[in-house]
Design a protein around this motif. Structure first.
Motif, PDB file in Angstrom:
ATOM      1  N   THR A  13     -14.029 -37.117 106.897  1.00 21.70           N
ATOM      2  CA  THR A  13     -13.969 -37.357 105.461  1.00 21.70           C
ATOM      3  C   THR A  13     -15.142 -36.708 104.745  1.00 21.70           C
ATOM      4  N   ALA A  14     -16.193 -36.382 105.518  1.00 19.92           N
ATOM      5  CA  ALA A  14     -17.352 -35.714 104.928  1.00 19.92           C
ATOM      6  C   ALA A  14     -17.177 -34.201 104.944  1.00 19.92           C
ATOM      7  N   THR A  15     -16.026 -33.731 105.417  1.00 27.59           N
ATOM      8  CA  THR A  15     -15.752 -32.306 105.480  1.00 27.59           C
ATOM      9  C   THR A  15     -14.604 -31.979 104.545  1.00 27.59           C
ATOM     10  N   ARG A  16     -13.999 -30.815 104.729  1.00 31.73           N
ATOM     11  CA  ARG A  16     -12.851 -30.394 103.930  1.00 31.73           C
ATOM     12  C   ARG A  16     -11.539 -30.782 104.594  1.00 31.73           C
ATOM     13  N   ALA A  17     -11.539 -31.689 105.540  1.00 31.98           N
ATOM     14  CA  ALA A  17     -10.344 -32.020 106.307  1.00 31.98           C
ATOM     15  C   ALA A  17      -9.485 -33.070 105.615  1.00 31.98           C
ATOM     16  N   GLU A  18      -8.187 -32.985 105.887  1.00 31.49           N
ATOM     17  CA  GLU A  18      -7.229 -33.971 105.403  1.00 31.49           C
ATOM     18  C   GLU A  18      -6.584 -34.654 106.608  1.00 31.49           C
ATOM     19  N   PRO A  19      -6.501 -35.988 106.583  1.00 32.63           N
ATOM     20  CA  PRO A  19      -5.854 -36.685 107.703  1.00 32.63           C
ATOM     21  C   PRO A  19      -4.344 -36.472 107.684  1.00 32.63           C
ATOM     22  N   PHE A  20      -3.741 -36.538 108.861  1.00 35.91           N
ATOM     23  CA  PHE A  20      -2.297 -36.433 108.939  1.00 35.91           C
ATOM     24  C   PHE A  20      -1.795 -37.290 110.105  1.00 35.91           C
ATOM     25  N   THR A  21      -0.510 -37.551 110.090  1.00 30.40           N
ATOM     26  CA  THR A  21       0.169 -38.200 111.207  1.00 30.40           C
ATOM     27  C   THR A  21       1.349 -37.329 111.605  1.00 30.40           C
ATOM     28  N   GLU A  22       1.445 -37.052 112.890  1.00 32.56           N
ATOM     29  CA  GLU A  22       2.540 -36.236 113.422  1.00 32.56           C
ATOM     30  C   GLU A  22       3.209 -37.015 114.550  1.00 32.56           C
ATOM     31  N   ARG A  23       4.509 -37.053 114.562  1.00 32.69           N
ATOM     32  CA  ARG A  23       5.212 -37.764 115.628  1.00 32.69           C
ATOM     33  C   ARG A  23       5.601 -36.799 116.742  1.00 32.69           C
ATOM     34  N   ALA A  24       5.310 -37.210 117.966  1.00 38.95           N
ATOM     35  CA  ALA A  24       5.716 -36.435 119.129  1.00 38.95           C
ATOM     36  C   ALA A  24       7.217 -36.586 119.332  1.00 38.95           C
ATOM     37  N   ALA A  25       7.763 -35.839 120.275  1.00 43.51           N
ATOM     38  CA  ALA A  25       9.212 -35.837 120.497  1.00 43.51           C
ATOM     39  C   ALA A  25       9.747 -37.216 120.873  1.00 43.51           C
ATOM     40  N   ASP A  26       8.901 -38.047 121.487  1.00 40.85           N
ATOM     41  CA  ASP A  26       9.344 -39.391 121.863  1.00 40.85           C
ATOM     42  C   ASP A  26       9.078 -40.421 120.772  1.00 40.85           C
ATOM     43  N   GLY A  27       8.615 -39.959 119.601  1.00 42.28           N
ATOM     44  CA  GLY A  27       8.397 -40.847 118.473  1.00 42.28           C
ATOM     45  C   GLY A  27       6.998 -41.399 118.340  1.00 42.28           C
ATOM     46  N   PHE A  28       6.117 -41.145 119.307  1.00 36.76           N
ATOM     47  CA  PHE A  28       4.765 -41.688 119.243  1.00 36.76           C
ATOM     48  C   PHE A  28       4.003 -41.029 118.090  1.00 36.76           C
ATOM     49  N   ALA A  29       3.305 -41.852 117.285  1.00 33.32           N
ATOM     50  CA  ALA A  29       2.567 -41.360 116.128  1.00 33.32           C
ATOM     51  C   ALA A  29       1.173 -40.884 116.534  1.00 33.32           C
ATOM     52  N   LEU A  30       0.890 -39.635 116.273  1.00 31.31           N
ATOM     53  CA  LEU A  30      -0.397 -39.022 116.601  1.00 31.31           C
ATOM     54  C   LEU A  30      -1.182 -38.780 115.320  1.00 31.31           C
ATOM     55  N   GLY A  31      -2.447 -39.163 115.335  1.00 31.22           N
ATOM     56  CA  GLY A  31      -3.297 -38.962 114.170  1.00 31.22           C
ATOM     57  C   GLY A  31      -4.219 -37.772 114.357  1.00 31.22           C
TER      58      GLY A  31
END
Length: 324
Positions: A13-31
């Protein structure tokens, strides 16, 4: 041996980054976090950073900032069970090294191809993260790879002077505690992040072949040969995990890639130690990070790069590493 627990947990958060969530093929949520330039361009690469086993992606935030400042888009993420991708409990989480590569890293490759259309996809991979590169089904999408201390923890490859201590720590104590808790409570010990039991089983199994690890045995075939990227494998002489034998063992799996092994000693860069974790500390921004940056940008080592170099040429299934 260097410990990741001594490193600050940097906040993107102290950088230029934006958080995201991506779901793997089995549905698991990856941050994870994305560093993306406002102007798009097909010549700009997007770099995925694969973490070491049970090291949070936040550990690589300053390095990601550095790549971003030099014109690259960057994606960092946590494997399932770690950091931004940790569920409420690790007990009962079915996660292995193969899941981290075949599902989680694969999801990041798919995200990069979808959200950065036409841009080259490169990877920086630390420790097991280098093995994860070869476990994804879409490895053919990768243009260039830089690995740091990349191997899959075969105990006979550990540095001789610390081998038995490391064997006791990672192959006896770690699985014992995992059997008691249902996961490895690494964080309270100051060793690593808490780690899923399946990953511990893969790590602690004393076999020289990845396909003989518990989760590796479940694969019909290993997809390493799909990777045709230019690979630079960086190793440090004072890294007890990343010995020449360990680095070469993993490199041998990437049979379709041209591979360069850069072996560095701390004294090559006027340092007393670097070890397994320190490459990504900001104190090495001037001494080590340009090596990775130049490879990502140009696919070659800079003139005057310190260390010794071994080249693995691609000749069908036959390749050999020149002496370092």
């Amino acid at each position: 041996m260097s410990s990741i627990s001594s490193q600050p947990c940097l906040s993107p958060t102290a950088t230029r980054a934006e958080p995201f969530t991506e779901r793997a093929a089995d549905g698991f949520a990856l941050g994870g976090f994305a560093w993306r330039h406002a102007d798009t361009g097909r010549t700009r690469a997007v770099v995925i950073i694969n973490a070491a086993t049970s090291v949070r992606c936040r550990h690589y935030s300053r390095f990601a900032d550095y790549l971003f400042d030099h014109g690259l888009d960057v994606i960092t993420y946590d494997y399932r069970g770690i950091g931004e991708s940790r569920p409420a409990t690790l007990r009962g989480l079915n996660a292995s090294w193969t899941d981290w590569g075949a599902l989680d890293f694969e999801a990041m490759l798919q995200r990069a191809a979808r959200d950065y259309p036409g841009q080259p996809i490169d990877v920086v991979a630390h420790s097991f993260g280098g093995c994860a590169v070869g476990l994804a089904a879409s490895g053919q999408l990768i243009r260039r790879v830089v690995t740091v201390g990349a191997q899959f923890a075969y105990w006979r490859d550990y540095a001789p002077d610390t081998r038995w201590k490391m064997f006791g720590k990672w192959h006896l104590i770690m699985p014992l505690l995992t059997s008691l808790y249902g996961y490895f409570p690494g964080k309270r010990l100051g060793w690593l992040e808490d780690t899923p039991a399946g990953v511990v089983r893969d790590w602690s199994t004393p076999t020289a072949r990845y396909e003989k690890r518990p989760s590796g045995r479940k694969l019909a075939a290993l997809p390493f040969s799909r990777v045709k990227a230019q690979i630079l494998a960086v190793s440090l002489t004072d890294d007890p995990f990343g010995t020449v034998a360990a680095i070469e063992r993993l490199l041998a799996y990437f049979s379709a890639s041209a591979r360069t092994h850069l072996r560095l000693a701390p004294e090559d860069i006027d340092e007393s130690e670097v070890g397994h974790f320190a490459f990504f500390r900001s104190q090495y921004q001037e001494k080590l990070w340009p090596i990775a940056l130049n490879w990502l940008q140009k696919g070659e080592l800079m003139a005057g790069t310190p260390g010794k170099i071994g080249i693995v040429a691609v000749h069908g299934d036959n390749s050999s590493l020149t002496s370092l």
